[in-house]
Design a protein around this motif. Structure first.
Motif, PDB file in Angstrom:
ATOM      1  N   GLN A 179       0.855  -1.181   0.000  1.00 48.52           N
ATOM      2  CA  GLN A 179       0.000   0.000   0.000  1.00 48.52           C
ATOM      3  C   GLN A 179       0.891   1.231   0.000  1.00 48.52           C
ATOM      4  O   GLN A 179       1.824   1.349   0.790  1.00 48.52           O
ATOM      5  N   ASN A 180       0.605   2.144  -0.924  1.00 50.31           N
ATOM      6  CA  ASN A 180       1.386   3.370  -1.062  1.00 50.31           C
ATOM      7  C   ASN A 180       0.846   4.452  -0.134  1.00 50.31           C
ATOM      8  O   ASN A 180      -0.248   4.330   0.423  1.00 50.31           O
ATOM      9  N   ASP A 181       1.602   5.531   0.024  1.00 53.42           N
ATOM     10  CA  ASP A 181       1.191   6.640   0.889  1.00 53.42           C
ATOM     11  C   ASP A 181      -0.122   7.269   0.443  1.00 53.42           C
ATOM     12  O   ASP A 181      -0.875   7.781   1.265  1.00 53.42           O
ATOM     13  N   ASP A 182      -0.401   7.249  -0.861  1.00 51.32           N
ATOM     14  CA  ASP A 182      -1.633   7.867  -1.377  1.00 51.32           C
ATOM     15  C   ASP A 182      -2.823   6.903  -1.362  1.00 51.32           C
ATOM     16  O   ASP A 182      -3.818   7.117  -2.027  1.00 51.32           O
ATOM     17  N   LYS A 183      -2.732   5.829  -0.564  1.00 49.89           N
ATOM     18  CA  LYS A 183      -3.796   4.831  -0.380  1.00 49.89           C
ATOM     19  C   LYS A 183      -4.059   3.992  -1.630  1.00 49.89           C
ATOM     20  O   LYS A 183      -5.100   3.347  -1.747  1.00 49.89           O
ATOM     21  N   THR A 184      -3.137   4.003  -2.574  1.00 50.76           N
ATOM     22  CA  THR A 184      -3.240   3.109  -3.720  1.00 50.76           C
ATOM     23  C   THR A 184      -2.430   1.860  -3.430  1.00 50.76           C
ATOM     24  O   THR A 184      -1.645   1.826  -2.486  1.00 50.76           O
ATOM     25  N   TYR A 185      -2.616   0.857  -4.254  1.00 49.87           N
ATOM     26  CA  TYR A 185      -1.888  -0.397  -4.110  1.00 49.87           C
ATOM     27  C   TYR A 185      -1.083  -0.647  -5.372  1.00 49.87           C
ATOM     28  O   TYR A 185      -1.505  -0.309  -6.471  1.00 49.87           O
ATOM     29  N   SER A 186       0.082  -1.235  -5.180  1.00 48.77           N
ATOM     30  CA  SER A 186       0.902  -1.612  -6.327  1.00 48.77           C
ATOM     31  C   SER A 186       1.644  -2.896  -5.995  1.00 48.77           C
ATOM     32  O   SER A 186       1.693  -3.323  -4.844  1.00 48.77           O
ATOM     33  N   LEU A 187       2.213  -3.490  -7.017  1.00 46.02           N
ATOM     34  CA  LEU A 187       2.933  -4.742  -6.836  1.00 46.02           C
ATOM     35  C   LEU A 187       4.328  -4.486  -6.286  1.00 46.02           C
ATOM     36  O   LEU A 187       4.982  -3.519  -6.653  1.00 46.02           O
ATOM     37  N   THR A 188       4.771  -5.386  -5.427  1.00 48.34           N
ATOM     38  CA  THR A 188       6.169  -5.401  -5.024  1.00 48.34           C
ATOM     39  C   THR A 188       6.953  -6.044  -6.174  1.00 48.34           C
ATOM     40  O   THR A 188       6.350  -6.559  -7.124  1.00 48.34           O
ATOM     41  N   GLU A 189       8.268  -6.029  -6.085  1.00 47.69           N
ATOM     42  CA  GLU A 189       9.057  -6.718  -7.112  1.00 47.69           C
ATOM     43  C   GLU A 189       8.632  -8.175  -7.185  1.00 47.69           C
ATOM     44  O   GLU A 189       8.460  -8.724  -8.268  1.00 47.69           O
ATOM     45  N   PHE A 190       8.478  -8.803  -6.028  1.00 49.24           N
ATOM     46  CA  PHE A 190       8.079 -10.198  -6.014  1.00 49.24           C
ATOM     47  C   PHE A 190       6.710 -10.387  -6.659  1.00 49.24           C
ATOM     48  O   PHE A 190       6.490 -11.353  -7.395  1.00 49.24           O
ATOM     49  N   GLY A 191       5.787  -9.471  -6.392  1.00 48.75           N
ATOM     50  CA  GLY A 191       4.463  -9.547  -7.019  1.00 48.75           C
ATOM     51  C   GLY A 191       4.548  -9.465  -8.533  1.00 48.75           C
ATOM     52  O   GLY A 191       3.835 -10.164  -9.259  1.00 48.75           O
ATOM     53  N   ARG A 192       5.433  -8.604  -9.031  1.00 48.55           N
ATOM     54  CA  ARG A 192       5.638  -8.487 -10.488  1.00 48.55           C
ATOM     55  C   ARG A 192       6.194  -9.793 -11.045  1.00 48.55           C
ATOM     56  O   ARG A 192       5.729 -10.297 -12.061  1.00 48.55           O
ATOM     57  N   TRP A 193       7.199 -10.366 -10.349  1.00 45.04           N
ATOM     58  CA  TRP A 193       7.796 -11.615 -10.825  1.00 45.04           C
ATOM     59  C   TRP A 193       6.773 -12.748 -10.805  1.00 45.04           C
ATOM     60  O   TRP A 193       6.705 -13.547 -11.731  1.00 45.04           O
ATOM     61  N   PHE A 194       5.977 -12.794  -9.749  1.00 45.92           N
ATOM     62  CA  PHE A 194       4.993 -13.859  -9.635  1.00 45.92           C
ATOM     63  C   PHE A 194       3.934 -13.722 -10.722  1.00 45.92           C
ATOM     64  O   PHE A 194       3.481 -14.720 -11.292  1.00 45.92           O
ATOM     65  N   THR A 195       3.549 -12.495 -11.054  1.00 42.53           N
ATOM     66  CA  THR A 195       2.576 -12.261 -12.114  1.00 42.53           C
ATOM     67  C   THR A 195       3.130 -12.750 -13.449  1.00 42.53           C
ATOM     68  O   THR A 195       2.423 -13.389 -14.233  1.00 42.53           O
ATOM     69  N   ILE A 196       4.397 -12.459 -13.705  1.00 44.12           N
ATOM     70  CA  ILE A 196       5.025 -12.919 -14.949  1.00 44.12           C
ATOM     71  C   ILE A 196       5.028 -14.446 -14.996  1.00 44.12           C
ATOM     72  O   ILE A 196       4.712 -15.045 -16.030  1.00 44.12           O
ATOM     73  N   SER A 197       5.377 -15.086 -13.880  1.00 39.82           N
ATOM     74  CA  SER A 197       5.409 -16.557 -13.878  1.00 39.82           C
ATOM     75  C   SER A 197       4.024 -17.123 -14.167  1.00 39.82           C
ATOM     76  O   SER A 197       3.891 -18.105 -14.901  1.00 39.82           O
TER      77      SER A 197
END
Length: 196
Positions: A58-76
């Motif tokens: 969770q980012n400071d502006d209350k949005t959500y984004s992927l961590t590096e691991f989340g990005r890698w897992f999405t690619i897999s």
């Protein structure tokens, strides 16, 4: 040791978790409301679970984004590979891309992969991972000690996921360095105790 357990995580293809990860990968960051609109599902609990698995932040502006691991897992998940298979594919592509810049042919060496994962997996299982890339159509040349990704496939993957692959390769290098550091500390401690 939690950071080294990532390659054992699995999500069911087509699940809401996979849909959220895929949506965030493309959008970069979204609010809960935007995720709800994009997925047509209440994603609050799913986001909570993904944060616990360190895939979403969770980012400071209350949005959500992927961590590096989340990005890698999405690619897999997109490539229908296990996370461990993605580790091998990413490293092989990065090595080949570096060699290709100098008009050379690169191969990824199995001993490098064994040094990183030999503590966690048997040699037989690591052999299965190497064979699987060939069976799934990614590897063109495979011997017991090397693997090579199809050149066109490598180029395509690097153009789509190159920065993520380089980040994954750096992370794996740090895993190997941490193992070396721990081994050196243990050995140094044993030698010091033996001298006393």
């Amino acid at each position: 040791m939690r950071e080294y357990n990532h390659w054992n995580l699995k999500l069911e293809s087509g699940s809401l978790s996979c849909l959220v990860l895929d949506t965030l990968y493309d959008a970069n960051k979204m609010t809960l409301q935007e995720l709800y609109q994009a997925t047509k599902n209440d994603v609050k609990m799913t986001i909570h679970r993904l944060r616990k698995k360190e895939m979403v932040t969770q980012n400071d502006d209350k949005t959500y984004s992927l961590t590096e691991f989340g990005r890698w897992f999405t690619i897999s998940t997109r490539l229908k590979l296990s996370f461990l298979e993605l580790c091998l594919l990413a490293c092989a592509c990065c090595v080949q891309a570096r060699y290709a810049r100098d008009s050379k042919i690169g191969f990824y060496m199995r001993p490098t992969f064994d040094r990183i994962f030999g503590r966690f997996y048997t040699k037989k299982y690591i052999s299965v991972v190497f064979s699987t890339l060939k069976k799934k159509g990614y590897a063109v040349k495979f011997s017991y000690k090397t693997i090579r990704v199809y050149p066109k496939t490598c180029e395509g993957l690097m153009s789509m996921y190159g920065e993520d692959f380089k980040g994954l390769e750096r992370w794996l290098d740090s895993v190997e360095e941490n193992q070396l550091y721990i081994a050196c500390e243990v050995t140094e401690g044993l030698l010091k105790n033996h001298a006393d």
